[in-house]
Scaffold this active site. Structure first.
Site, short mmCIF file in Angstrom:
data_model
loop_
_atom_site.label_atom_id
_atom_site.label_comp_id
_atom_site.label_asym_id
_atom_site.label_seq_id
_atom_site.Cartn_x
_atom_site.Cartn_y
_atom_site.Cartn_z
CG ASP A 67 -0.29 -0.41 2.52
OD1 ASP A 67 0.96 -0.49 2.57
OD2 ASP A 67 -1.00 -0.65 3.50
CG ASN A 136 -9.14 -1.60 11.97
OD1 ASN A 136 -8.19 -2.19 11.48
ND2 ASN A 136 -9.61 -0.47 11.49
CG HIS A 138 -5.96 -2.21 8.89
ND1 HIS A 138 -6.15 -1.10 9.68
CD2 HIS A 138 -4.63 -2.25 8.65
CE1 HIS A 138 -5.00 -0.52 9.91
NE2 HIS A 138 -4.05 -1.19 9.30
CD GLU A 143 -8.86 1.07 7.75
OE1 GLU A 143 -8.89 0.17 8.62
OE2 GLU A 143 -8.26 2.15 7.91
C1 GLP Z 1 -0.65 0.32 8.67
C2 GLP Z 1 -0.24 -0.46 7.42
C3 GLP Z 1 -0.45 -1.94 7.59
C4 GLP Z 1 0.14 -2.39 8.92
C5 GLP Z 1 -0.60 -1.70 10.05
C6 GLP Z 1 -0.13 -2.12 11.43
O1 GLP Z 1 -1.97 0.68 8.68
N1 GLP Z 1 -0.92 -0.03 6.25
O2 GLP Z 1 0.13 -2.63 6.51
O3 GLP Z 1 0.03 -3.77 9.05
O4 GLP Z 1 -0.37 -0.31 9.91
O5 GLP Z 1 1.00 -1.40 11.80
P1 GLP Z 1 1.94 -1.74 12.99
O6 GLP Z 1 2.76 -2.90 12.53
O7 GLP Z 1 2.77 -0.51 13.15
O8 GLP Z 1 1.10 -2.04 14.16
#
Ligand code: GLP
Length: 243
Positions: A67, A136, A138, A143
């Site tokens: 992304d 959540n 995702h 989402e």
């Molecule tokens: C962002 C990214 C995701 C990632 C998520 C969790 O929203 N787009 O790909 O998995 O954050 O992030 P973290 O690993 O910092 O908890």
């Protein structure tokens, strides 16, 4: 589905890096699906260390990232392109022209997404997709509520994601409200999937993802239907699950 319990973040990162290196060693010209966020940072650090020791060769590897924020340039230090360069690509011998991230500067969402789907297809699919997990449920920026059949699309980020990601920006107002993300369909088409999860704050959602109903309300729950998923999570993230 295989679940590996790691002692802590470092142990999780090492185990995940081992799986990725095995992939690169067995198929030097593999296509890696890569992720951003704090969860995979330690994994990338470990891979860099092994590369520097001479144990890993990225010269034939191709990567496609999940992304990118819409509106951020590759030079913006909050863009996911910048993240990938600084956390991995700049430190290993990967050919940067074979590292792909959605084009955050393409204002036409439909074009940005179609182009990215074409890029993924052209690589012949992803051999190993690395994923983190949002609070959540995702994955990428899919989402809750995102249709499982979607390919790369433009999303409006939820309040909870904006809140979780604002720590990286100067203020909440600076967090982009939209992003381009591979869809669940792209993710599910990967041959293998590796999910890294760390911390007690992910314990509830991880339990729901693994053992709850499969529903678009918990996007990662679809992974229950993939035939080659490995979860590497630390004790804190697995604390709500009876192993
Ligand atoms: C962002 C990214 C995701 C990632 C998520 C969790 O929203 N787009 O790909 O998995 O954050 O992030 P973290 O690993 O910092 O908890």
């Amino acid at each position: 589905m295989v679940i590996y319990k790691a002692k802590d973040y470092q142990d999780m990162s090492r185990k995940a890096a081992n799986i990725i290196s095995a992939q690169i060693i067995m198929k030097p010209n593999c296509v890696l699906g890569l992720a951003t966020g704090s969860s995979p940072v330690g994994t990338y650090k470990q891979l860099i260390e092994w590369y520097k020791k001479g144990d890993l060769d990225f010269s034939q590897v191709t990567s496609v990232n999940l992304d990118e924020y819409k509106g951020l340039s590759p030079e913006n230090d909050q863009s996911y392109r910048y993240f990938m360069n600084t956390n991995l690509f700049d430190h290993v011998n990967i050919d940067k022209t074979r590292t792909f991230v959605p084009d955050g500067l393409e204002a036409d969402s439909e074009k940005a997404c179609n182009d990215y789907n074409a890029v993924i297809r052209k690589q012949g699919g992803v051999d190993l997709q690395l994923l983190g997990l949002g609070h959540n449920g995702h994955i990428g920026f899919n989402e809750p509520g995102a249709a499982f059949e979607k390919e790369t699309h433009c999303v409006d980020l939820t309040e909870s994601t904006i809140e979780a990601n604002k720590r990286f920006f100067e203020s909440e107002d600076d967090v982009p409200r939209q992003a381009y993300t591979m869809g669940i369909k792209n993710i599910m088409q990967a041959k293998k999937i590796l999910v890294v999860v760390s911390g007690e704050d992910k314990a509830d959602i991880l339990k729901e993802v693994l053992y709850g109903p499969i529903t678009p309300e918990v996007p990662a729950s679809i992974l229950q239907l993939h035939n080659d998923v490995t979860i590497v999570a630390d004790e804190a993230a697995l604390s709500k699950i009876d192993m």
